[in-house]
Every structure is written in structure tokens, then in C-alpha cells.
Motif scaffolding. Structure first.
Motif, PDB file in Angstrom:
ATOM      1  N   ASP A  80       0.837  -1.271   0.010  1.00  0.00           N
ATOM      2  CA  ASP A  80      -0.171   0.131   0.001  1.00  0.00           C
ATOM      3  C   ASP A  80       0.774   1.123   0.030  1.00  0.00           C
ATOM      4  N   GLU A  81       2.043   1.330   0.508  1.00  0.00           N
ATOM      5  CA  GLU A  81       2.920   2.422   0.407  1.00  0.00           C
ATOM      6  C   GLU A  81       3.449   2.559  -0.850  1.00  0.00           C
ATOM      7  N   VAL A  82       3.677   1.460  -1.493  1.00  0.00           N
ATOM      8  CA  VAL A  82       4.255   1.583  -3.004  1.00  0.00           C
ATOM      9  C   VAL A  82       3.181   2.065  -3.790  1.00  0.00           C
ATOM     10  N   LEU A  83       1.986   1.479  -3.620  1.00  0.00           N
ATOM     11  CA  LEU A  83       0.553   1.949  -4.462  1.00  0.00           C
ATOM     12  C   LEU A  83       0.667   3.604  -4.498  1.00  0.00           C
ATOM     13  N   SER A  84       1.011   4.285  -3.352  1.00  0.00           N
ATOM     14  CA  SER A  84       0.633   5.801  -3.305  1.00  0.00           C
ATOM     15  C   SER A  84       1.671   6.322  -4.143  1.00  0.00           C
ATOM     16  N   PHE A  85       3.073   5.792  -4.164  1.00  0.00           N
ATOM     17  CA  PHE A  85       4.129   6.339  -5.164  1.00  0.00           C
ATOM     18  C   PHE A  85       3.715   6.012  -6.707  1.00  0.00           C
TER      19      PHE A  85
ATOM     20  N   ARG B 287       6.136   7.516 -10.216  1.00  0.00           N
ATOM     21  CA  ARG B 287       5.922   6.146 -10.721  1.00  0.00           C
ATOM     22  C   ARG B 287       7.203   5.425 -11.293  1.00  0.00           C
ATOM     23  N   LYS B 288       8.026   6.326 -12.206  1.00  0.00           N
ATOM     24  CA  LYS B 288       9.139   5.644 -12.627  1.00  0.00           C
ATOM     25  C   LYS B 288      10.347   5.549 -11.644  1.00  0.00           C
ATOM     26  N   ILE B 289      10.402   6.413 -10.821  1.00  0.00           N
ATOM     27  CA  ILE B 289      11.565   6.263  -9.983  1.00  0.00           C
ATOM     28  C   ILE B 289      11.177   5.414  -8.813  1.00  0.00           C
ATOM     29  N   THR B 290       9.988   5.147  -8.737  1.00  0.00           N
ATOM     30  CA  THR B 290       9.705   3.938  -7.643  1.00  0.00           C
ATOM     31  C   THR B 290       9.932   2.535  -8.456  1.00  0.00           C
ATOM     32  N   PHE B 291       9.554   2.442  -9.527  1.00  0.00           N
ATOM     33  CA  PHE B 291       9.908   1.262 -10.279  1.00  0.00           C
ATOM     34  C   PHE B 291      11.374   1.162 -10.331  1.00  0.00           C
ATOM     35  N   GLN B 292      11.999   1.827 -10.574  1.00  0.00           N
ATOM     36  CA  GLN B 292      13.554   1.915 -10.827  1.00  0.00           C
ATOM     37  C   GLN B 292      14.193   1.608  -9.336  1.00  0.00           C
ATOM     38  N   LEU B 293      13.631   2.182  -8.155  1.00  0.00           N
ATOM     39  CA  LEU B 293      14.076   1.968  -6.842  1.00  0.00           C
ATOM     40  C   LEU B 293      13.803   0.465  -6.477  1.00  0.00           C
ATOM     41  N   LEU B 294      12.730  -0.048  -6.906  1.00  0.00           N
ATOM     42  CA  LEU B 294      12.293  -1.262  -6.443  1.00  0.00           C
ATOM     43  C   LEU B 294      13.054  -2.457  -7.238  1.00  0.00           C
ATOM     44  N   LYS B 295      13.560  -2.252  -8.407  1.00  0.00           N
ATOM     45  CA  LYS B 295      14.355  -2.906  -9.135  1.00  0.00           C
ATOM     46  C   LYS B 295      15.603  -2.917  -8.687  1.00  0.00           C
TER      47      LYS B 295
ATOM     48  N   LEU C  73      10.594  -5.785  -7.058  1.00  0.00           N
ATOM     49  CA  LEU C  73       9.738  -5.600  -7.942  1.00  0.00           C
ATOM     50  C   LEU C  73       8.333  -5.932  -7.474  1.00  0.00           C
ATOM     51  N   GLU C  74       8.287  -7.159  -7.174  1.00  0.00           N
ATOM     52  CA  GLU C  74       7.075  -7.750  -6.905  1.00  0.00           C
ATOM     53  C   GLU C  74       6.061  -6.817  -5.948  1.00  0.00           C
ATOM     54  N   LEU C  75       6.568  -5.870  -5.335  1.00  0.00           N
ATOM     55  CA  LEU C  75       5.751  -4.939  -4.648  1.00  0.00           C
ATOM     56  C   LEU C  75       5.089  -3.985  -5.576  1.00  0.00           C
ATOM     57  N   PHE C  76       5.665  -3.762  -6.967  1.00  0.00           N
ATOM     58  CA  PHE C  76       5.083  -2.686  -7.769  1.00  0.00           C
ATOM     59  C   PHE C  76       3.871  -3.247  -8.550  1.00  0.00           C
ATOM     60  N   PRO C  77       2.958  -2.175  -8.294  1.00  0.00           N
ATOM     61  CA  PRO C  77       1.497  -2.791  -8.828  1.00  0.00           C
ATOM     62  C   PRO C  77       1.276  -3.236 -10.034  1.00  0.00           C
ATOM     63  N   ASN C  78       0.835  -4.343 -10.505  1.00  0.00           N
ATOM     64  CA  ASN C  78       0.680  -4.659 -11.958  1.00  0.00           C
ATOM     65  C   ASN C  78      -0.057  -3.529 -12.744  1.00  0.00           C
TER      66      ASN C  78
END
Length: 200
Positions: A57-62, A69-77, A82-87
């Protein structure tokens, strides 16, 4: 003849100084903006950096925010999370959307995230026997932004190939003068393909 060479020398020197000045200013602006962008995701960045749990839910807001969105994806990667990034945001369209918003925010472009940004059309173009796809968006800003008077404008992101991933590196551009009512998404994608994306 000597005067002509002096004038040419002065003109070349002025152009060179302007290019150096622009390069320095753009780099300074880029560093400042990157610092701001990293600051926007500071809460999850600090958690990941310190090995703390990050909730979906924390990731969802970002991921929901165009500018994070993109920097969140890059950070999780980077942190192999990346499993936390919403499909729902892991699509070409959502990746293109955030690429355009982040590009428009740069001071030498729109200098702001648009108030409205919508996918106008996905345009496929034949390129050397292969199909490439471009996402054409319409966007606009509200008063008091300088571009509010222009209404809807078009921006293009791509090219995407059959094996492209949503957050791969792509080209992004808007002519700002291409009002949505004056030019079709197909025409703008074709112009972008011929003048930006395939020019190396």
C-alpha cells in the motif's frame, strides 16, 4: 577579407559560449530536479536502504503518482523488490505516461507536470519490416501556467517494439504547438518517428 574572418570567428565564439552556457545550466537544472525527484520517494527509499519492510500500500501511493511512478519502479528494481510494484501500473501505457510527465516537468520544456494527461492513441508504424509503436498523449495545463492558453497539446513517447518493457528507455517529445485539434495522433507519431526517434 580579414574582417570577414574576424566576424565569422566572433560568431562561432558566441555560438560556442552559448552552447557551453546552455550545457552548464541544463546540467545544474537536471541535478536539482533529480534531487527533488529522489526526495519525493524518500520514505520508501529510506526503508529499503535500511532493510526495513515496505508494504504494497505504501508503494501504491507512489506508483499512482505520475511524477514518482518511474523512479519508484527503478528503486524497487535496484533493491530486487519489483513484486511490490502494482501490476496495474506495469504496462507500456503507464510507463509512457510517467515518462512524458517527467520530461514535461523539466524547466526547459513545460516546467510543470500537466494538470491533465490522457492517452490519445497508440500508433503503429512499419519500420524496416518491423512494427514499432508510439503512445500519443494529449495534455494541458490550467491557469496561471503559460501554456494554459494553448489548450490540449500532443506529446509522443516511444518507440516500443514487441519485446519492449514498460520502463525501458525511450524517446519523449512534444512540439507544444501541435494542438490536438489541429493535427492527428497518427500525424504527430509519424513526425516524431521521422524526426526524433529514428534520428541518431
Amino acid at each position: 577579407m580579414r574582417i570577414i574572418f574576424i566576424i565569422i570567428g566572433i560568431a562561432v565564439s558566441v555560438l560556442l559560449l552559448l552552447a557551453i552556457y546552455r550545457y552548464i545550466v541544463v546540467n545544474i537544472q537536471n541535478r536539482k530536479l533529480n534531487k527533488v525527484r529522489l526526495g519525493r520517494i524518500e520514505p520508501i527509499y529510506q526503508k529499503l536502504r535500511n532493510g526495513l519492510e515496505v508494504r504494497e500500500d505504501e508503494v501504491l501511493s507512489f506508483a499512482s503518482d505520475l511524477l514518482t511512478r518511474k523512479i519508484t519502479f527503478q528503486l524497487l528494481k535496484e533493491y530486487k523488490k519489483l513484486e511490490l510494484f502494482p501490476n496495474i501500473f506495469n504496462t507500456i501505457e503507464k510507463g509512457a505516461e510517467t515518462d512524458l510527465a517527467n520530461w514535461l516537468e523539466f524547466p526547459t520544456e513545460l516546467d510543470a507536470c500537466p494538470d491533465e494527461l490522457e492517452l490519445e492513441e497508440k500508433v503503429t508504424i512499419d519500420f524496416d519490416g518491423n512494427k514499432v509503436c508510439y503512445c500519443v498523449f494529449k495534455f494541458r495545463t490550467y491557469e496561471p501556467h503559460w501554456a494554459a492558453k494553448d489548450g490540449w497539446m500532443l506529446g509522443v513517447v516511444g518507440p516500443y517494439f514487441d519485446d519492449s518493457k514498460p520502463y525501458d528507455f525511450v524517446s519523449v517529445f512534444s512540439r507544444f504547438t501541435s494542438k490536438q485539434a489541429e493535427i492527428s495522433a497518427k500525424e504527430e507519431a509519424k513526425w516524431f518517428h521521422e524526426n526524433i526517434a529514428m534520428v541518431r
